[in-house]
Design an enzyme around this catalytic site. Sequence first.
Site: not given
Ligand SMILES: [Zn+2]
Ligand SMILES: [Zn+2]
Length: 171
Positions: A128, A131, A138, A143, A162, A165
Amino acid sequence: MIGLVPIGDTDISLLESLRAPLEEIFGQKSRIADKIPLPKESWHRDRKQYFASSILAVLPSPSLSADGVLGVVDVDLFAQGLNFVFGQADVTGRRAVISLYRLRQEFYGLPHDEDIFRQRALKEAVHELGHTYGLGHCPNPACVMHFSNTLSDTDLKGWKFCSVCKRRMEV
Ligand SMILES: [Zn+2]
Ligand SMILES: [Zn+2]
């Protein structure tokens, strides 16, 4: 700085256990804010659940643009069109909330396992907060930003980003 906000009857020691790994993964300091009460307007009497958006609305806003705020509740959350949610993020407001309610083994009739519980809470917290730092979902199931439809998705994934990200986080 990442602000962790206990909401309602939430165990502070769980929040304490999240601090070190969150600081490592986001490269920021964290602090635990004063406890705030569950907003009365978030309770849905017929569903016997709490509306996640109403809880997000009472979270304090981060003071600096780089900050993220994570509220932690120990009650069952729902969102529009969903039976329940493990958490929800307000991306533009950089605020998020997670629920511990469905993360314990005993919720599923299994014996308590503190390690599994804390790992799940950490994964939901990183997800969260991810975000609020602009990351989307992803496709990599390992991940932490992979979408958890069920708790087995949460258990399958790790608590880290990962490489894709991670790079997105750094820009
Ligand atoms: Zn989410
Ligand atoms: Zn990822």
